[in-house]
Design an enzyme around this catalytic site. Structure first.
Site, PDB file in Angstrom:
ATOM      1  N   LYS A 157      72.085  60.052  58.039  1.00  0.00           N
ATOM      2  CA  LYS A 157      73.152  60.084  57.034  1.00  0.00           C
ATOM      3  C   LYS A 157      72.600  59.511  55.730  1.00  0.00           C
ATOM      4  O   LYS A 157      71.846  58.527  55.750  1.00  0.00           O
ATOM      5  CB  LYS A 157      74.336  59.254  57.535  1.00  0.00           C
ATOM      6  CG  LYS A 157      75.545  59.273  56.608  1.00  0.00           C
ATOM      7  CD  LYS A 157      76.719  58.494  57.214  1.00  0.00           C
ATOM      8  CE  LYS A 157      77.928  58.514  56.295  1.00  0.00           C
ATOM      9  NZ  LYS A 157      79.108  57.847  56.883  1.00  0.00           N
TER      10      LYS A 157
ATOM     11  N   SER B 135      83.492  60.101  57.082  1.00  0.00           N
ATOM     12  CA  SER B 135      82.584  60.476  56.011  1.00  0.00           C
ATOM     13  C   SER B 135      81.263  61.064  56.507  1.00  0.00           C
ATOM     14  O   SER B 135      80.519  61.647  55.723  1.00  0.00           O
ATOM     15  CB  SER B 135      82.294  59.240  55.141  1.00  0.00           C
ATOM     16  OG  SER B 135      81.661  58.229  55.898  1.00  0.00           O
TER      17      SER B 135
ATOM     18  N   SER C 132      84.432  56.951  60.568  1.00  0.00           N
ATOM     19  CA  SER C 132      83.529  57.946  59.975  1.00  0.00           C
ATOM     20  C   SER C 132      82.452  58.503  60.895  1.00  0.00           C
ATOM     21  O   SER C 132      81.743  59.423  60.504  1.00  0.00           O
ATOM     22  CB  SER C 132      82.855  57.367  58.729  1.00  0.00           C
ATOM     23  OG  SER C 132      83.773  57.248  57.682  1.00  0.00           O
TER      24      SER C 132
END
Length: 484
Positions: free
Chosen positions: A76, A151, A175
């Site tokens: 990420k 997210s 997330s």
């Protein structure tokens, strides 16, 4: 090759049936082929990946490394990665090249896991749909009209579409788990402090926690084994012996007490989600688990408390992005105040500015007691609910999200309805306990995740329950047709 499990890849690498170079190139080719439509990567690092793959093949030839040596990974874009652009999905960091590795990246690099690239995400991890990224929305591989969740939407999408075998995510209010649910993959948020936050760009420091995003619980256990552990560079890192996440995966779950909160099945839960979750609970019962009813009476206090506390921490954390030392800098500032104001107003997106303003307001002198301190009290009440419930059961199960993935653009004009998409995940972050999302079926063609929550330091037990569930179901093996 992308249809193999990570276990099969690992065995083939050890038996010299495939090389890490060939495996890594296969994923890079798939990224070239498919990521144009998905927009799941912000940065792809082919040269770095191939160089690391060559080194991994040498390690394997010398009998060094571990189970995941030679298996590529996508990180990420919240994790600093040495000499690679690290943006956190923001214009503010569009030109930021990280000068060091986050602990999570460092650990995977040391094991010889080639880095495919950095995945797209909501800006500064603030969002539930991956639409707030400066680099554009990521699409859901199951339905390109749908969001992948957020997210960590980019990481969820690359696993679902077979554009990486393993990925990392971070979870502040859901997330990892919510995108895992929306994309039909497995993801675990560990106990707060189990995975070091060193080098992970901060949103809300008392909530943020990194974790694995994979196809199966077994793969999550392997990756968690690599990235978890004490790190003195993170003051909140847990000083305790690391659990063995892998050896207990095959334990029998007969007699396990599974708590089902009545509050999780109230109005607002999509019918298709509810029926899939009830079917999953029935599967656990068939495996010998005992179902007990528990109560989490303060569930509805969690979202309001979170949206005071997390923005308050964000307003403080994000003050470091000021246009002076690094990050976006406005052109031709007239004075220092103008530099600060314009760099921040031009560099941050709308949702980030909204949360900074909410947080600054909650911390302001006149409102501190009414908002911030009250929210801290609610946080304790929510945590106590879980502590009390775990006196009656070993794990708590329910839905990860009230609906399957919603359409891109559907909630962007209504921040509150977007915030409520995390109503089942946020309470766990307030408590700091571990939880995971496990694929459990489909509603209207879009995936549904089963939420498993455990008491502090029970990751091994959660992974064991998830693995046993995945032995009798094949939801985690499903792949969207266009990416097979």
């Amino acid at each position: 090759m992308h249809t193999l499990s990570v276990k099969e890849m690992s065995e083939k690498l050890r038996n010299k049936e495939i090389t890490s170079v060939a495996l890594t190139q296969h994923y890079l080719d798939r990224i070239d082929q498919y990521d144009g439509e998905l927009n799941a990567y912000v940065t792809v690092t082919p040269e770095l990946a191939m160089e690391m793959a060559r080194q991994a093949d040498e390690m394997i030839a010398e009998g060094k490394g571990g189970l995941l040596t030679g298996i590529p990974v996508a990180h990420k874009d919240i994790f600093c990665t040495l000499d690679v652009k690290t943006t956190c999905g923001s214009k503010m960091l569009d030109n930021f090249i990280a000068p060091y590795d986050a602990k999570v990246v460092e650990a995977s690099r040391a094991l010889g896991m080639p880095i495919l690239g950095k995945t797209n995400m909501d800006e500064f991890a603030m969002g539930s749909s991956s639409e707030s990224s400066y680099y554009g929305a990521t699409k859901n591989p199951w339905d390109l009209k749908a969001v992948p969740g957020g997210s960590s939407g980019g990481s969820a999408a690359v696993i679902a579409a077979g554009l990486a075998p393993l990925a990392t995510g971070s979870d502040t209010g859901g997330s990892i788990r919510q995108p895992a649910s929306f994309c039909g993959i497995t993801g675990i948020k560990p106990t707060y402090g189990a995975v070091s936050r060193y080098g992970m760009i901060a949103y809300a420091s008392s909530f943020d926690q990194g974790g694995p995003m994979t196809r199966s619980a077994e793969e999550s256990a392997w990756l968690l084994d690599v990235i978890a552990g004490f790190d003195e560079r993170d003051s909140t890192s847990l000083e305790q012996p690391k659990q063995d996440y892998v050896s207990t995966l095959n334990d029998d779950i007969k007699g396990l007490k599974v708590g089902v909160p009545a509050e999780y099945f109230e109005e607002g839960l999509d019918d298709g989600v509810a029926s899939n979750i009830r079917a999953a609970i029935a599967e656990l019962e068939k495996l010998g688990a005992e179902i007990v009813e528990v109560s989490l009476p303060n569930k509805d206090l969690a979202v309001p408390a979170y949206y005071v506390l997390a923005p308050a921490e964000a307003s403080s954390n994000l003050s470091r992005f000021d246009g002076v030392r690094y990050g976006y800098r406005c052109e031709n500032p007239t004075d220092l105040n103008d530099l600060y104001t314009r760099s921040r107003s031009e560099g941050f997106g709308a949702e980030v500015k909204r949360r900074i303003m909410v947080g600054a307001y909650a911390l302001s002198a006149g409102y501190y007691d009414a908002y911030y301190l009250k929210a801290q009290k609610l946080r304790r009440m929510v945590r106590d609910d879980f502590v009390n419930a775990f006196e009656q059961c070993d794990v708590i199960v329910g839905p990860v999200a009230p609906t399957p993935a919603f359409n891109i653009g559907e909630k962007s004009d209504d921040p509150v309805s977007m915030y409520l998409a995390d109503l089942y995940t946020i309470p766990v972050n307030l408590a700091g306990m571990p939880a995971m999302s496990v694929p459990a079926g489909f509603s209207n063609g879009r995936p549904v995740g089963l939420h498993l929550v455990g008491p502090y330091h029970s990751e091994a037990k959660l992974l064991n329950v998830a693995h046993q569930y995945q032995q009798v179901t094949n939801w985690h093996q499903q792949m969207p047709e266009s990416y097979q």
